[in-house]
Write a protein that holds these residues in place. Structure first.
Motif, PDB file in Angstrom:
ATOM      1  N   PRO A   1      44.730  27.789  47.499  1.00  0.00           N
ATOM      2  CA  PRO A   1      44.276  29.182  47.458  1.00  0.00           C
ATOM      3  C   PRO A   1      45.430  30.188  47.461  1.00  0.00           C
ATOM      4  CG  PRO A   1      43.059  27.956  49.110  1.00  0.00           C
ATOM      5  CD  PRO A   1      44.192  27.088  48.684  1.00  0.00           C
ATOM      6  N   THR A   2      46.514  29.851  48.166  1.00  0.00           N
ATOM      7  CA  THR A   2      47.647  30.783  48.201  1.00  0.00           C
ATOM      8  C   THR A   2      48.229  30.951  46.806  1.00  0.00           C
ATOM      9  OG1 THR A   2      48.111  29.946  50.405  1.00  0.00           O
ATOM     10  CG2 THR A   2      49.798  31.298  49.391  1.00  0.00           C
TER      11      THR A   2
ATOM     12  N   VAL B   1      45.680  32.883  44.581  1.00  0.00           N
ATOM     13  CA  VAL B   1      45.624  34.310  44.895  1.00  0.00           C
ATOM     14  C   VAL B   1      46.845  35.026  44.322  1.00  0.00           C
ATOM     15  CG1 VAL B   1      45.979  35.886  46.850  1.00  0.00           C
ATOM     16  CG2 VAL B   1      44.057  34.302  46.863  1.00  0.00           C
TER      17      VAL B   1
ATOM     18  N   SER C   1      35.229  28.274  49.820  1.00  0.00           N
ATOM     19  CA  SER C   1      36.549  28.597  50.368  1.00  0.00           C
ATOM     20  C   SER C   1      37.499  27.414  50.218  1.00  0.00           C
ATOM     21  CB  SER C   1      36.438  28.959  51.849  1.00  0.00           C
ATOM     22  OG  SER C   1      35.751  30.173  51.989  1.00  0.00           O
TER      23      SER C   1
ATOM     24  N   ALA D   1      38.984  33.386  44.122  1.00  0.00           N
ATOM     25  CA  ALA D   1      39.764  32.485  44.970  1.00  0.00           C
ATOM     26  C   ALA D   1      38.903  31.347  45.526  1.00  0.00           C
ATOM     27  CB  ALA D   1      40.411  33.259  46.110  1.00  0.00           C
ATOM     28  N   HIS D   2      37.692  31.674  46.000  1.00  0.00           N
ATOM     29  CA  HIS D   2      36.842  30.653  46.624  1.00  0.00           C
ATOM     30  C   HIS D   2      36.037  29.925  45.550  1.00  0.00           C
ATOM     31  CE1 HIS D   2      38.217  32.687  50.050  1.00  0.00           C
ATOM     32  NE2 HIS D   2      37.192  33.459  50.307  1.00  0.00           N
TER      33      HIS D   2
ATOM     34  N   PHE E   1      38.291  37.769  46.340  1.00  0.00           N
ATOM     35  CA  PHE E   1      38.284  36.501  47.075  1.00  0.00           C
ATOM     36  C   PHE E   1      37.100  35.625  46.671  1.00  0.00           C
ATOM     37  CE2 PHE E   1      40.817  39.193  49.948  1.00  0.00           C
ATOM     38  CZ  PHE E   1      41.949  38.405  49.999  1.00  0.00           C
TER      39      PHE E   1
ATOM     40  N   ILE F   1      44.338  35.465  52.765  1.00  0.00           N
ATOM     41  CA  ILE F   1      43.918  34.124  52.353  1.00  0.00           C
ATOM     42  C   ILE F   1      44.489  33.090  53.331  1.00  0.00           C
ATOM     43  CG2 ILE F   1      45.788  33.481  50.738  1.00  0.00           C
ATOM     44  CD1 ILE F   1      42.119  32.956  49.919  1.00  0.00           C
TER      45      ILE F   1
END
Lengths: 446, 101
Positions: free
Chosen positions: A371-372, A375, A314, A309-310, A305, A254
């Motif tokens: 995102p980090t 995730v 993104s 996550a996205h 992802f 990520i």
């Protein structure tokens, strides 16, 4: 920060171009996106039909009877999945060879077919004896054969696709391909042109497989335990697949994606051209576990992802779109209006280049951080069993909430997306306010 | 004669947002063009029916590879791309066509 970002762009752009433009990387990515993806998505739909998201422990009533029948009929219902998504290596092999052949301005379809034939040879053990006699196809279980054409065979499939395309190119350059006189119709002459490369490709695959089976299989050679090249290669590379399915690997991936997006480069695109085979391995292992009635355990896959996550694209930028819509800075509000509908389908280029987030020193931080954190939350939630691991790969445009439900067949997936959105919103908010303030000062100064 | 403008992004998704507004702009300007959006993997398939490539900013690393096909090619400016500014994109395509390779 400004300098850092422009320095990053100057260094990342040529590196990315090198990776993405590498003809083999390009062929592998094209194979997954162009040839395998339709089969993966169609297979996923069949998988949902075979193992529908029904709550556990249904007894009595018509729903209970349906659920019982589904469990009983699962081996049969899995067939459409097994022959589409289940043969992912077969489709990837075609796609790699086709794409590379096209790159060399050769006939992609024919080279692709040749590569498929070659891969089939690699998926059967050669030189195996039963009761002292050499045996052929009938002694080999169909299950093991089809397994090799699935995730197990991905690495060999990619190498076969590359190998067969390169063989064709080599022969063509050396003039070693049979040429018919111009009077012969093109279709006829083309099939003759295939003869030499196809003979060499299938023939050498046969010999290689014979050597590999007899050298690496447990002795004495037996059809039930004899190994094929895909199995041997996968055993050697399984450490890579295992390493890919860890929290540090998820965070590293990520981070790379977001660093690239921070300078406005399609990070998912770049990272996926390396990581796709690993993701598909993990996803396929999950489905195998599910088919066997076990709990899926492999976390880091494509839907991990794209679906979790996205969110809105993104960088988990969906919450940011709502902040834009409510902004008093007209420039931002305008972007929000354009960005809303695409964002509901996880397309966020309008946000990335309109706000912009790309090359924006203020918004680069939350773009990395949100995102980090998400995730990490998702990985831990799935690792602890709080939320089921994704087993289905919906199209990347599947809206938030629906996608979370479809990918793991549980309402908990939807709740997780909700938590993720809230977290992302909280992380973006202060930076968004800061940026908004800077823009309104700027406007007032003019 | 219709000139073929091809927009390239990762999957042909985000560029498709721009196609409509470019078509509207073309109609207003009376430009004879055919516009479509493709994913980067389709580039080799469409080279023969393309007059100019416009590349989305997030895949701008593709520029050199695509320009190697010997056709005019350019990267769409970020904000015009974000706001689906069809007029700006059309203008860029037409001036790339005029300049040639």
């Amino acid at each position: 920060m400004d300098k850092l970002l422009s320095f990053m762009e100057r260094t990342l752009l040529p590196v990315t171009a090198k990776i993405v433009e590498n003809r083999y990387m390009q062929a592998i990515r094209n194979a997954f996106i162009g040839s395998a993806l339709p089969m993966i998505i169609v297979g996923s739909i069949f998988l949902i039909l075979a193992i529908p998201p029904l709550p556990d422990g249904l007894h009595g009533g018509w729903l209970g009877r349906v659920s019982e029948w589904l469990t009983e009929a699962r081996p049969m219902l899995m067939i459409p999945y097994q022959l589409t998504f289940g043969l992912v290596a077969f489709w990837v092999c075609y796609g790699v060879a086709e794409s590379l052949a096209k790159h060399y301005k050769m006939d992609g379809g024919r080279v692709g077919l040749m590569a498929m034939a070659t891969l089939l040879v690699f998926c059967l053990p050669v030189g195996v004896r039963q009761h002292g006699h050499l045996v052929g196809l009938s002694a080999i279980s169909l299950d093991r054969f089809l397994d090799d054409l699935g995730a197990v065979g991905l690495f060999v499939a990619m190498l076969t696709g590359i190998g067969v395309a390169e063989l064709n190119r080599f022969l063509l350059r050396r003039g070693l391909i049979l040429k018919m006189p111009p009077a012969v119709p093109q279709n006829v002459s083309r099939s003759f042109e295939m003869m030499v490369p196809a003979f060499l490709a299938v023939g050498s695959a046969f010999l290689l497989e014979w050597w590999a089976t007899t050298t690496w299989s447990p002795q004495p050679l037996d059809p039930a335990t004899a190994l094929t090249l895909p199995q041997i290669v996968m055993a050697k590379l399984s450490f890579l697949v295992q390493a890919s399915d860890t929290l540090p690997s998820a965070i590293l991936q990520i981070w790379l994606m977001m660093l690239l997006w921070a300078v406005g480069i399609h990070g998912m695109n770049v990272v996926s051209s390396v990581a796709y085979p690993l993701w598909q391995n993990n996803l396929s292992s999950n489905i195998a576990e599910l088919g066997a009635g076990e709990q899926a355990t492999h976390i880091v896959s494509e839907p991990f992802f794209h679906m979790y996550a996205h969110l809105g694209g993104s960088g988990a930028t969906l919450p940011l779109v709502f902040m834009l819509l409510r902004s008093h800075v007209s420039q931002l509000k305008q972007v929000g209006r354009v960005a809303l509908v695409p964002a509901l389908f996880n397309i966020n280029e309008p946000v990335v280049f309109g706000v912009p987030i790309a090359l924006n020193p203020i918004l680069a931080l939350p773009l990395l951080a949100a995102p980090t954190v998400i995730v990490t939350i998702n990985f831990l939630a799935m690792h602890s069993g709080l939320v089921p691991v994704p087993t289905v790969q919906p199209p990347l445009t599947m809206p938030v909430f629906l996608g979370g439900f479809l990918a793991d067949g549980s309402w908990r997936g939807t709740v997780l997306q909700g938590v993720d959105l809230a977290v992302a919103g909280l992380i973006y908010y202060p930076f968004f306010k800061l940026y908004e303030k800077k823009l309104s000062h700027f406007a007032a100064g003019e | 004669m219709n000139r073929n403008i091809v927009l390239v992004c990762s999957f042909g998704l985000s560029t498709s947002l721009l196609v409509n507004s470019m078509e509207t702009a073309a109609k207003e300007a009376g430009a004879q063009v055919r516009i479509r959006a493709i994913g980067s993997n389709e580039v080799p398939d469409v080279v023969d029916e393309t007059d100019v490539f416009l590349i989305a900013p997030q895949v701008r690393y593709l520029l050199n590879g695509i320009a190697a096909h010997g056709l005019p090619a350019g990267v769409i400016e970020g904000r015009a791309y974000a706001l689906a500014d069809g007029r700006a994109a059309l203008h860029q395509a037409l001036s790339l066509l005029e300049q040639g390779v």
